[in-house]
Design a protein around this motif. Structure first.
Motif, short mmCIF file in Angstrom:
data_model
loop_
_atom_site.label_atom_id
_atom_site.label_comp_id
_atom_site.label_asym_id
_atom_site.label_seq_id
_atom_site.Cartn_x
_atom_site.Cartn_y
_atom_site.Cartn_z
N LYS A 292 0.83 -1.21 0.00
CA LYS A 292 0.00 0.00 0.00
C LYS A 292 0.87 1.26 0.00
N ILE A 293 1.94 1.22 0.78
CA ILE A 293 2.84 2.39 0.82
C ILE A 293 3.49 2.59 -0.54
N SER A 294 3.94 1.49 -1.10
CA SER A 294 4.61 1.57 -2.40
C SER A 294 3.67 2.16 -3.45
N ASN A 295 2.42 1.72 -3.41
CA ASN A 295 1.43 2.22 -4.35
C ASN A 295 1.18 3.72 -4.15
N LEU A 296 1.05 4.12 -2.89
CA LEU A 296 0.80 5.55 -2.61
C LEU A 296 2.00 6.39 -3.04
N GLU A 297 3.19 5.90 -2.70
CA GLU A 297 4.39 6.69 -3.06
C GLU A 297 4.56 6.77 -4.58
N MET A 298 4.17 5.71 -5.27
CA MET A 298 4.19 5.76 -6.74
C MET A 298 3.29 6.90 -7.22
N LEU A 334 -4.89 12.14 -2.65
CA LEU A 334 -3.63 11.55 -2.15
C LEU A 334 -3.41 11.88 -0.68
N SER A 335 -3.70 13.12 -0.29
CA SER A 335 -3.46 13.49 1.10
C SER A 335 -4.42 12.75 2.02
N ILE A 336 -5.64 12.51 1.54
CA ILE A 336 -6.62 11.76 2.34
C ILE A 336 -6.16 10.30 2.49
N GLN A 337 -5.74 9.72 1.38
CA GLN A 337 -5.27 8.32 1.43
C GLN A 337 -4.06 8.19 2.34
N LYS A 338 -3.21 9.21 2.32
CA LYS A 338 -2.00 9.15 3.12
C LYS A 338 -2.32 9.19 4.61
N GLU A 339 -3.25 10.05 4.98
CA GLU A 339 -3.64 10.12 6.40
C GLU A 339 -4.26 8.80 6.85
N GLU A 340 -5.05 8.22 5.97
CA GLU A 340 -5.69 6.93 6.29
C GLU A 340 -4.62 5.85 6.49
N SER A 350 -2.16 5.75 16.73
CA SER A 350 -2.66 6.74 15.77
C SER A 350 -3.97 7.39 16.20
N THR A 351 -4.71 6.73 17.09
CA THR A 351 -6.01 7.31 17.44
C THR A 351 -5.98 8.08 18.76
N GLU A 352 -4.80 8.15 19.40
CA GLU A 352 -4.71 8.93 20.64
C GLU A 352 -5.08 10.38 20.36
N TRP A 353 -5.90 10.93 21.25
CA TRP A 353 -6.52 12.23 20.96
C TRP A 353 -5.95 13.36 21.83
N THR A 354 -5.60 13.04 23.10
CA THR A 354 -5.15 14.12 23.98
C THR A 354 -3.81 13.85 24.66
N SER A 355 -3.19 12.69 24.39
CA SER A 355 -1.97 12.35 25.14
C SER A 355 -0.79 13.23 24.76
N GLU A 356 0.18 13.24 25.68
CA GLU A 356 1.39 14.00 25.43
C GLU A 356 2.20 13.36 24.30
N GLU A 363 -1.77 13.29 14.88
CA GLU A 363 -2.11 12.47 13.71
C GLU A 363 -3.60 12.25 13.57
N ALA A 364 -4.22 11.95 14.70
CA ALA A 364 -5.66 11.70 14.67
C ALA A 364 -6.40 12.93 14.16
N ARG A 365 -5.92 14.09 14.59
CA ARG A 365 -6.59 15.33 14.18
C ARG A 365 -6.29 15.68 12.72
N TYR A 366 -5.06 15.38 12.29
CA TYR A 366 -4.74 15.57 10.86
C TYR A 366 -5.66 14.70 10.01
N PHE A 367 -5.84 13.47 10.50
CA PHE A 367 -6.71 12.55 9.76
C PHE A 367 -8.12 13.14 9.64
N CYS A 368 -8.66 13.58 10.78
CA CYS A 368 -10.03 14.13 10.75
C CYS A 368 -10.09 15.36 9.84
#
Lengths: 397, 374
Positions: A292-298, A334-340, A350-356, A363-368
């Motif tokens: 999947k990474i290889s495909n996205l980077e392509m 592409l940016s949406i697929q990358k965040e996913e 990746s889903t931590e919302w408030t931790s230090e 990341e979670a917020r970038y994704f949203c």
């Protein structure tokens, strides 16, 4: 003759390099990790560090806030080759942009093309000094994808317009000094009853209300106009011909949004994946994520080449065929697929919302936030409609 | 280098199109298939030779045109639009590239001359398994009673049934090198199994049984065989991607035309949003393909160190997009799309073969990951 031009450009490059090395503070060469590190200017603008202020002031003195506008408008008067060199040298050192403003990226090009000389001198000079923070008033509650359905009206009231209505999705509306707006000046016709108006947000009757997003942040506001007086001289272009300007400006917006997602990330996704998941016999241990990474980077690499090709075709005087709608669609996709994919790579973290550790759920917020990329500036579906009709010429009935 | 083709290359593209419009319409592919899978029109080949296509990538030193691979790419792209059946891929794209990289000057002079004149056809005999691989597992060169002999089995040899020469890749028994050996197709010990594939073209499985080879017929020297082979494969991947770019553009344009003509429910079917959106997506994917193919072709001409990655990006992307576009093309044509009467099926069937030739998208995405160390 040609050699002289080359010599001049080489000298310009060397001088620019030297100047940047001497004048760009070291901390201003670090990649951006937080939106606060951008300086948006305007009356409410604050510098987040001393270095940021120093960097802005030095670039201002050099007239390099907008280096490629003419000097009479407050720009640096650089020709395209010089501007290209400046960009290259800035990215070579990693220099941050000293100032970000929708006045530069969106309104400016429209003013240059459609405004009166007086308006150009006044507003462009302001923009080059970072004095005014511009925001955009396009969408309305009932005019999203169907933008031309907008209802905010501007009534002729002698020496001024009286504006009443509301706008939504105003980026940073609460921080703006001026808003460029599409308003209805004729109700008898849809597309040819729209005008392009510049409105002081400090005028009586203008209020804003933040919109909280699924990311927990509020980069957008609603903006309300209650009988706001706007001088007639603030009309850009011809009355009722604002749609022409709007379309022109939207192409700039699409290009800008299409470029989202390339900032700040120091490590490539494959490097992060190696850190998190490890290698097995020399290759990334999770082979499904690996492909999947290889495909996205392509696709990222080929998309970059396509942007380059469009620019080169343009320079060569050809029409590349690939329209801004396509760049907006594909760049955001592409940016949406990358965040996913980033969530897949980072697992539970990746889903931590408030931790230090997660830097307050960066990341979670970038994704949203990325979920909005396929909506703002014209949805994916609207872009595909435009390609189908304008480029492929597919029938409407 | 700017990502645009120059005036000369544009002229070659236009003249190629004009020529093929006249001499190689889509109907010729059907005609050749229906004529017992004919693989070679000597009339067409003679004209291609006269147009200079066999000399395009041959250096001036050998009396070639030295026009470069961006130029050859334009010819291949146009041929892809017409699905033209010719030995260009085997003789020019693959063999000429490999011969250019060889240090055997005697063979080079001889072969270039014969290829440019159109007298001889040449092909690479390399694959051994069901999937593309640069590695050689079976074929071997060994010494028997003071004579060098070649043993092995090669698969999927393009134009194997019509070529005069094979360039065979084989492991050297004692030296652990890859050898590249020129073998006359009529040599003793060679047997063929010619197989028609989905694209109506014949690919040969060839057995080499103690085929005697001369020391002078080695195109590799001092252990450079694998290096030459790898670079040849990269060039071939890119050239084939250019053909595939022609395939998808033609299939796409034919489909858009159909959407504008065909009526159902009292309207043109091209007015349906579900078809419009899928069409717009294909348009974008094809734009991406144009960029990577041109970049990769330029990389051959400029001897770019990123050639391997660009070749794999090109072949991977074109593999994916040719699958997407030909599937959608048939689907959007509806019932007529699955009949032999319609030409669109030829594109589907050709791309199913080209997708695999010189490595499919899976192979190349894996290779890109390896090149980027993950």
């Amino acid at each position: 003759m040609e050699t002289q031009v080359k010599v001049d450009l080489t000298n310009f490059r060397l001088e620019t390099r030297k100047w940047l090395e001497e004048n760009c503070p070291i901390s201003m060469r670090e990649p951006i990790t937080d939106a606060k590190q951008l300086y948006w200017g305007g009356s409410k603008g604050k510098f987040s560090s001393e270095d940021q202020e120093i960097w802005f002031e030095r670039m201002l003195q050099k007239k390099w806030i907008v280096p490629y506008w003419e000097e009479k408008y407050g720009g640096g008067g650089l020709n395209p080759e010089q501007n290209n060199i400046l960009n290259q040298e800035m990215s070579r050192l990693g220099c941050r942009k000293p100032h970000i403003n929708f006045g530069i990226s969106m309104l400016g090009p429209a003013l240059l093309k459609f405004a009166s000389d007086e308006q150009k001198l006044h507003y462009l000079n302001q923009i080059c000094k970072g004095e005014v923070r511009w925001v955009q008033g396009y969408s309305e509650p009932n005019a999203g994808s169907d933008l031309a359905n907008l209802q905010t009206k501007a009534d002729d009231n002698g020496d001024h317009f009286l504006v009443t209505g509301s706008k939504v999705w105003t980026s940073y509306g609460d921080k703006g000094d001026y808003i460029f707006c599409l308003v209805r000046t004729d109700t008898s016709s849809k597309h040819t009853g729209i005008s392009f108006l510049l409105i002081d947000m400090n005028s009586e009757g203008v209020t804003t209300r933040p919109i909280k997003l699924i990311s927990g942040k509020s980069p957008f506001t609603e903006t309300f106009f209650d009988s706001v007086k706007v001088p007639k001289k603030n009309l850009v272009g011809t009355l009722n011909d604002g749609w022409t300007i709007a379309k022109y400006l939207l192409t700039h917006e699409r290009q800008m949004i299409g470029g989202i997602g390339e900032t700040d990330k120091k490590k490539s996704l494959s490097e992060i994946a190696i850190d998190v998941l490890g290698k097995n016999e020399g290759i990334l241990s999770d082979t499904s994520i690996r492909s999947k990474i290889s495909n996205l980077e392509m696709n990222e690499k080929i998309f970059d080449l396509t942007i380059q090709r469009a620019l080169d075709e343009h320079k060569a005087g050809n029409n590349s065929g690939a329209a801004s709608s396509f760049f907006k669609y594909y760049g955001t996709e592409l940016s949406i697929q990358k965040e996913e994919l980033r969530l897949e790579v980072n697992g539970f973290n990746s889903t931590e919302w408030t931790s230090e550790e997660s830097r307050n759920g960066l990341e979670a917020r970038y994704f949203c936030r990325s979920k909005g990329h396929s909506i703002e500036g014209g949805t994916h579906e609207v872009q595909l409609n435009i390609i189908a009709k304008r480029i492929l010429g597919l029938p409407t009935k | 280098m700017a990502l645009v083709i120059n005036e000369e290359q544009q002229m070659l593209k236009s003249s190629t199109k004009e020529f093929l419009d006249l001499k190689s319409p889509l109907s010729l592919v059907r005609e050749m298939r229906d004529n017992n899978y004919n693989q070679f029109s000597s009339e067409l080949w003679t004209e291609m030779v006269e147009m200079g296509w066999t000399a395009l990538t041959i250096p001036e030193k050998y009396n070639g045109l030295n026009f470069g691979y961006v130029g050859l790419g334009q010819v291949l792209e146009e041929m892809g639009r017409k699905l033209t059946v010719s030995p260009i891929i085997s003789t020019v794209l693959t063999s000429t590239s490999l011969i250019s990289l060889s240090k055997n000057e005697v063979l080079k002079n001889m072969l270039f001359q014969e290829i440019m004149n159109g007298n001889k056809l040449c092909t690479l005999a390399h694959e051994e398994g069901s999937h593309h691989s640069p590695n050689i597992e079976i074929s071997i060169v060994s010494k028997k009673d003071d004579v060098l002999v070649l043993n092995g089995k090669k698969r999927f040899v393009i134009d194997g049934s019509i070529s005069d020469y094979f360039i065979v890749s084989a492991n050297h028994e004692s030296e652990k090198n890859v050898d590249l050996i020129l073998v006359d197709s009529k040599s003793e010990g060679i047997s063929f199994n010619n197989k028609v594939h989905m694209d109506s073209r014949i690919y040969s499985d060839i057995s080499f049984d103690n085929v005697k080879i001369e020391k002078d017929n080695f195109l590799s020297s001092n252990g450079d065989g694998f290096e030459i082979l790898e670079k040849t494969l990269d060039i071939a991947r890119i050239g084939l991607a250019a053909e595939m770019l022609g395939n998808v553009q033609q299939a796409f344009e034919m489909t858009m035309q159909y959407l504008k003509e065909r009526e159902q429910f009292g309207v043109k079917i091209g007015s349906f949003q579900s078809l419009q959106h899928r069409s717009a997506l294909m348009f974008g994917e094809i734009e991406l393909c144009k960029s990577i193919v041109l970049k990769a072709l330029q990389a051959i001409d400029s001897d770019d160190e990123k050639l391997p990655e660009l070749a794999s990006l090109a072949k991977a992307k074109l593999g994916q997009v040719s699958k997407l576009v030909t599937n959608e093309a048939v689907q959007m044509h509806g019932g007529i799309g699955v009949t032999d009467d319609a030409d669109i099926g030829f594109f589907l069937k050709r791309t199913r073969v080209t997708q695999r030739t010189f490595g499919d998208s899976n192979f190349h995405l894996d290779r890109v990951a390896k090149i980027n160390k993950y």
